[in-house]
Scaffold this motif. Sequence first.
Motif, short mmCIF file in Angstrom:
data_model
loop_
_atom_site.label_atom_id
_atom_site.label_comp_id
_atom_site.label_asym_id
_atom_site.label_seq_id
_atom_site.Cartn_x
_atom_site.Cartn_y
_atom_site.Cartn_z
N GLU A 9 37.96 26.86 49.99
CA GLU A 9 39.21 27.05 49.24
C GLU A 9 38.96 26.96 47.74
O GLU A 9 39.53 27.72 46.95
CB GLU A 9 40.24 26.01 49.69
CG GLU A 9 40.85 26.30 51.05
CD GLU A 9 41.92 25.30 51.43
OE1 GLU A 9 42.06 24.27 50.73
OE2 GLU A 9 42.62 25.54 52.44
N SER A 12 37.18 30.12 46.71
CA SER A 12 38.14 31.22 46.70
C SER A 12 39.05 31.13 45.48
O SER A 12 39.36 32.13 44.84
CB SER A 12 38.97 31.21 47.99
OG SER A 12 39.87 32.29 48.02
N ALA A 13 39.48 29.90 45.15
CA ALA A 13 40.33 29.71 43.98
C ALA A 13 39.58 30.08 42.70
O ALA A 13 40.13 30.70 41.79
CB ALA A 13 40.81 28.26 43.91
N ARG A 15 37.12 32.24 42.46
CA ARG A 15 36.97 33.69 42.46
C ARG A 15 38.28 34.38 42.04
O ARG A 15 38.28 35.32 41.24
CB ARG A 15 36.55 34.16 43.86
CG ARG A 15 36.04 35.58 43.91
CD ARG A 15 35.49 35.91 45.28
NE ARG A 15 36.50 35.72 46.32
CZ ARG A 15 36.26 35.82 47.62
NH1 ARG A 15 35.03 36.06 48.04
NH2 ARG A 15 37.21 35.66 48.49
N GLN A 16 39.41 33.91 42.58
CA GLN A 16 40.70 34.50 42.23
C GLN A 16 41.04 34.27 40.76
O GLN A 16 41.66 35.11 40.11
CB GLN A 16 41.80 33.93 43.13
CG GLN A 16 41.72 34.40 44.57
CD GLN A 16 41.71 35.91 44.68
OE1 GLN A 16 42.52 36.60 44.06
NE2 GLN A 16 40.79 36.44 45.47
N VAL A 19 39.13 36.87 38.89
CA VAL A 19 39.76 38.18 39.09
C VAL A 19 41.00 38.31 38.22
O VAL A 19 41.21 39.35 37.56
CB VAL A 19 40.14 38.37 40.58
CG1 VAL A 19 41.06 39.58 40.75
CG2 VAL A 19 38.89 38.55 41.43
N ALA A 20 41.84 37.28 38.19
CA ALA A 20 43.07 37.32 37.38
C ALA A 20 42.74 37.50 35.90
O ALA A 20 43.40 38.30 35.20
CB ALA A 20 43.88 36.05 37.60
N GLN A 23 41.49 41.11 35.35
CA GLN A 23 42.58 42.10 35.43
C GLN A 23 43.45 42.05 34.17
O GLN A 23 43.90 43.09 33.68
CB GLN A 23 43.42 41.85 36.67
CG GLN A 23 42.69 42.22 37.96
CD GLN A 23 43.48 41.85 39.21
OE1 GLN A 23 44.31 40.92 39.20
NE2 GLN A 23 43.22 42.54 40.31
N ALA A 51 35.80 41.41 44.84
CA ALA A 51 36.63 41.72 46.02
C ALA A 51 35.79 41.77 47.29
O ALA A 51 36.24 41.36 48.36
CB ALA A 51 37.35 43.05 45.81
N GLN A 205 38.32 34.27 53.92
CA GLN A 205 37.88 34.04 52.55
C GLN A 205 36.48 34.58 52.28
O GLN A 205 35.90 34.33 51.23
CB GLN A 205 37.94 32.54 52.24
CG GLN A 205 39.37 32.01 52.23
CD GLN A 205 39.44 30.53 51.92
OE1 GLN A 205 38.78 30.04 51.01
NE2 GLN A 205 40.24 29.80 52.68
#
Length: 645
Positions: A9, A12-13, A15-16, A19-20, A23, A51, A205
Amino acid sequence: MSIIVKDFEQYSAWRQGVVAALQKYQTWSVAAALTDAVTELRMTRALTRLADDKLSVAFVAEFSRGKSELINAIFFANYGQRILPSAAGRTTMCPTELLYDASRPPSIRLLPIETRAERLSTSDYRDDDEAWTVLPLNLDVGDDMHEVLKQVSLTKYVSLAEATRYGLYDADDPDAAVNINAQGLIEISLWRHAIINFPHPLLKQGLVILDTPGLNAIGTEPELTLNLIPSAHAVLFILAADTGVTKSDIEVWRTHIGPGAGRMVVLNKIDSMWDELRSDAEVAVEIERQQISAAHMLGLDPRQVFPVSAQKALVAKINGDAALLEKSRLETLETALFYELIPAKKDIIRKQLTTDLQAVGAAQLAQLGTHIRGIAEQLHELKSLRGKNHNVVAHMMRRIDVEKKEFDTSLFKLQATRSVFTRLSTELYTSLGMDIVRDDIDRVRAAMQDSRFFTGVREAVRVYFERIKHNLELSDRKTEEISEMMGVMYRRFSTEHGLALALPMPFSLLRYRNEIDAIEDVYHKQFGTATLLTTSRVALMEKFFDSIASRVRKCFKAGNDDADAWLKVIMAPLEAQIRQHKEQLKHRLASIQRIHDATDSLEQKIEAFESILADLERHKARLGELAGAIGSAMNAEFTLLEAAA
């Protein structure tokens, strides 16, 4: 919450978060007109890498070592039952991948064993839906799902000729005869490969789990030796405490795994050493002795060998028995696995992104710098016209016109460079093109047909690898020639016209040359020292060559795609700067023309340019802020993510 789920988790957090930030940077860059083909390529590549990011863990062992039970204990205990079949004897008969693909329903995809008779690897069939047998998974009924997953343990009996055709029977292997039944048939797996699409939180994930058959299958299934095991981020090599390290264990460890990052040894079934007639301390000493012995035989530090009881750990997790779980020692293995796996993967992603993003930032700052300098020069020119008469203004117009004509002359030189660029690009594909790859593969297969002796077949493969590496070397030289030519052009425009141009986007085929070397290394480990001139040995090598050819095709296809993208964008920064410079020259001339014709106010023009310059400076500051946000996201530590949760 288990340490595995928490670590995933947090990863994944992280990585996100990256990504944010990416972007947000990309959206703002597009709005600010600071993107070109190169920038878009690099940003898209960075987002795609995040991704598609996967973490793969392979479990390798001889049969009856408890691989499937260990997978159940580590990943699926919260389902309250065994997900993968696990029993005495052989349960996983074919390589089995557990993953999650949201585009497909929960199911098990099964590739028939008959496909081994074709000249295609498992990877070649991966996207061919018609080749697979697909069975749905009923997630609401555990018993139904368990029955469906038993497919990975199914077998059938075939003739020796059929097994030989599949590369699953070696008549010269003295141990093969014991597998023949009274009817002269031999037992083989019903399936060649299985892919279980399962919506487990960890699989969602990006975790991919590989369960392998017994060690004998590792030598006969090229997909394992050439692709799945070498590319796994972590490999758990499982031994049994009651049998210790066998000769076949040592052979597979040395040939296919070996020590290194993410390679760990598990000494399973320590519960077989638990003895009510001995104290816990005495049992611990005995386990440690086995641990030290296994480490010595595999050339490892004892700390790299993890004694566990997968079966007792699974029972403990299902029943909530904390004391039994501690006694099973599984949590020590879990901690070591994910402490090594996730940070290592995070560092790889971080380094890859840093390279791309530094190039993007440098290019955009250069573009902004050129624009700022152009506006500043125009502003200086306009301010210098204060109080000047028409003759001075006319002289400045003529000077700008001369500068424009000189720039147009440089554009003619650029056209000549374009023609050379086109010729060199065409020449690149004479050594990198997919036609060359296909012809080389056909040549080896023809040589295999002409020579049924092992030495002749091996010579054909040796020459094949030489040709591949020679072609990649020629291609690399051609890309260097293109880079040098474009570098000269970039430097010329920078010097002659003051354009702030970084050197062209670099390109190298080194990663593909390294991949070919890795493929060849696996091949040599499998066949390099063999001298047996047997029909079965030739048949096995032919099966391996099918997988080698598939890997090489994919390698060259990726190299072609990278080269195509690079050739399309290598001139983009120069062309963007040229367009910008032409526009600036045109605007400079038009501005001074209007002032000369007294159709516009000089002070109004100065005010407008000062406003543009201020906007550009704000853009530059904002670009730095957004780049800093990406850096902060990439460098965020898991402890901070946990605190923010």
